[in-house]
Write an enzyme that holds these catalytic residues in place. Structure first.
Site, mmCIF file in Angstrom:
data_model
loop_
_atom_site.group_PDB
_atom_site.id
_atom_site.type_symbol
_atom_site.label_atom_id
_atom_site.label_comp_id
_atom_site.label_asym_id
_atom_site.label_seq_id
_atom_site.Cartn_x
_atom_site.Cartn_y
_atom_site.Cartn_z
ATOM 1 N N TYR A 139 0.865 -1.186 0.000
ATOM 2 C CA TYR A 139 0.000 0.000 0.000
ATOM 3 C C TYR A 139 0.903 1.239 0.000
ATOM 4 O O TYR A 139 1.442 1.622 1.032
ATOM 5 C CB TYR A 139 -0.892 -0.052 1.247
ATOM 6 C CG TYR A 139 -1.873 1.091 1.435
ATOM 7 C CD1 TYR A 139 -2.037 2.108 0.496
ATOM 8 C CD2 TYR A 139 -2.665 1.141 2.577
ATOM 9 C CE1 TYR A 139 -2.951 3.140 0.693
ATOM 10 C CE2 TYR A 139 -3.582 2.175 2.784
ATOM 11 C CZ TYR A 139 -3.709 3.164 1.834
ATOM 12 O OH TYR A 139 -4.605 4.188 2.032
ATOM 13 N N LYS A 169 -1.357 -1.074 -4.074
ATOM 14 C CA LYS A 169 -2.454 -0.106 -3.988
ATOM 15 C C LYS A 169 -1.735 1.223 -4.110
ATOM 16 O O LYS A 169 -0.981 1.615 -3.217
ATOM 17 C CB LYS A 169 -3.195 -0.229 -2.657
ATOM 18 C CG LYS A 169 -4.181 0.910 -2.384
ATOM 19 C CD LYS A 169 -4.905 0.636 -1.081
ATOM 20 C CE LYS A 169 -5.865 1.645 -0.525
ATOM 21 N NZ LYS A 169 -5.876 2.996 -0.957
HETATM 22 O O1 MN9 Z 1 -6.604 5.410 -0.168
HETATM 23 C C1 MN9 Z 1 -8.123 7.176 0.109
HETATM 24 N N1 MN9 Z 1 -7.046 7.934 0.646
HETATM 25 C C2 MN9 Z 1 -7.023 8.345 1.910
HETATM 26 C C3 MN9 Z 1 -7.659 5.864 -0.397
HETATM 27 O O2 MN9 Z 1 -7.890 8.107 2.707
HETATM 28 C C4 MN9 Z 1 -5.833 9.151 2.311
HETATM 29 C C5 MN9 Z 1 -8.826 7.889 -1.046
HETATM 30 O O3 MN9 Z 1 -9.947 7.142 -1.387
HETATM 31 C C6 MN9 Z 1 -9.211 9.314 -0.682
HETATM 32 O O4 MN9 Z 1 -9.952 9.325 0.507
HETATM 33 C C7 MN9 Z 1 -10.031 9.980 -1.780
HETATM 34 C C8 MN9 Z 1 -10.397 11.418 -1.432
HETATM 35 O O5 MN9 Z 1 -9.269 12.236 -1.407
HETATM 36 O O6 MN9 Z 1 -9.322 9.940 -2.981
#
Ligand code: MN9
Length: 314
Positions: A139, A169
Site C-alpha cells: 500500500y 495499492k
Molecule cells: O486510499 C483514500 N485515501 C485516503 C484511499 O484516505 C488518504 C482515497 O480514497 C481518498 O480518501 C479519496 C479522497 O481524497 O481519494
C-alpha cells in the site's frame, strides 16, 4: 494462491463506531449489503479509511473477521495489516489468512521513515511471510507514510524477495509512475488506483481497478464514469468526474474521514465519527456540509440512486 486481479470499484470500508467510540461490529453486515447492492466489487478493510492505524490489534482482527463473514466470498476482501510494529503486522497477516480473507495489503512503518528500497522490501517481506497463501499488495501512500520511494524500482526488486507480491495499492497522483508500474514486465503486477478524484485520468492510463473511500457513498457515479470512459464519451465522463471533485472538495473542508462518516449517516448508515487523532466535526459543521452537498446535487446521485438516474439529475 489465487492471483486474480482486482477489478472495478473496491470500497475502502469504514469501521463503524458507537457513541462511546467502540467498534460496532453489528453494523457491518448491513454496510456490506449496501455496498454490494451499489455495485462495489471488493472491500479493503482497516486501511486509512477504516482507521486501521487507530485500532488495537484485537479490534483490527474483529473488524476484519466481521467483514469476511458478512461478505461470504461474494467479492474479494482485502485486509490491510500494516503497523509500526512489524511483529504485529505479521500477526495480523497470519490472522487474515486464518479467517479466510482473500488478499492482504500493508503500508510501511511510518514513525521511523523508510528511505531506501531494500529496507522497504525487507519490511514488507517480513509482513507478507505471515500469510504465505495470500496475495500481497504493498500500500503505497506517501502522503501518510512519508515514504515516497520509486515504485518501479520496488517492483523490479521486490518480486524475488516476496513470493506472494501481486501488486500495489497506488495512492499517489503520479500518473506516469502508475503507468510504468502497471506496464512493468507486460503487466506482471496488478496496480490498483487509489485517488478517487483522479479516477478518469487513471482509467486513461490503463487502470482496471480502484480502491477508495468515496466509493462508499457514490459508487453509481463512479460506475458511470467507467462506463462512459469505455464507450469513449470522454466529455461526459469528465463532467461526472467533476461532480466527484466537487463532492470531495466539500467534504475535505472538514476532517475528511469524519466528514465522510457524517455523510454515511445522512445516507442512513450510522458509523459514528472517527477516533482521535482525527477530530469529529464541530457543532454546526454537519448541517453546513449537508447544505453544500445539497447544492451540488449529491443526494440525487449518491448511493441511493441507480446509475441511470445520474445524468437525469445533473
Ligand atoms: O486510499 C483514500 N485515501 C485516503 C484511499 O484516505 C488518504 C482515497 O480514497 C481518498 O480518501 C479519496 C479522497 O481524497 O481519494
Amino acid at each position: 494462491m489465487n492471483s486474480t486481479k482486482l477489478q472495478g470499484l473496491i470500497a475502502a470500508t469504514y469501521t463503524p463506531l458507537d457513541d462511546d467510540g467502540q467498534v460496532n461490529l453489528s453494523q457491518i453486515p448491513q454496510m456490506v449489503e449496501g455496498l454490494l447492492a451499489s455495485g462495489i466489487t471488493g472491500l479493503y478493510v482497516c486501511g486509512s479509511t477504516g482507521e486501521g492505524m487507530s485500532l488495537s490489534t484485537e479490534e483490527r482482527k474483529a473488524v476484519a473477521a466481521a467483514y469476511v463473514q458478512a461478505t461470504k466470498k461474494r467479492v474479494p476482501v482485502i485486509v490491510q495489516v500494516g503497523h509500526n510494529s512489524l511483529a504485529e503486522a505479521k500477526q495480523l497477516a497470519k490472522h487474515a489468512e486464518e479467517i479466510g480473507a482473500d488478499v492482504i495489503s500493508a503500508t510501511c512503518p511510518s514513525y521511523f521513515k523508510i528511505n531506501d528500497i531494500n529496507t522497504l522490501i525487507d519490511s514488507m517481506s517480513e509482513i507478507a511471510s505471515g500469510a504465505p497463501g495470500l496475495p500481497f499488495y504493498y500500500y503505497h501512500i506517501p502522503i501518510l507514510t512519508g515514504s515516497s520511494l520509486d515504485m518501479v524500482e520496488f517492483l523490479a526488486k521486490a518480486g524475488e524477495r516476496i513470493p506472494t507480491l501481486t501488486g500495489l495499492k497506488y495512492t499517489d497522483t503520479k500518473l506516469h509512475e502508475f503507468q510504468e508500474c502497471f506496464e512493468f514486465e507486460n503487466g506482471k503486477y496488478d496496480v490498483v488506483w487509489g485517488c478517487d478524484e483522479m479516477l478518469l485520468g487513471a482509467l486513461a492510463t490503463g487502470a482496471k481497478g480502484a480502491i477508495g473511500s468515496t466509493y462508499n457513498i457514490a459508487a453509481p457515479l463512479y460506475l458511470r464514469i467507467i462506463e462512459l470512459f469505455k464507450s469513449g464519451e470522454i466529455e461526459q465522463a469528465r463532467e461526472m468526474q467533476k461532480l466527484s471533485i466537487n463532492m470531495i472538495r466539500a467534504i475535505g473542508k472538514y476532517p475528511f474521514h469524519s466528514g465522510m462518516k457524517e455523510v454515511l449517516g445522512m445516507l442512513g448508515v450510522d458509523c459514528g465519527t472517527c477516533r482521535l487523532p482525527q477530530p469529529p466535526l464541530a457543532e454546526n459543521d454537519a448541517s453546513t456540509l449537508k447544505e453544500k452537498l445539497n447544492a451540488i446535487g449529491f443526494f440525487d446521485w449518491s448511493v441511493n440512486f441507480s446509475p441511470k438516474n445520474i445524468e437525469q439529475t445533473v
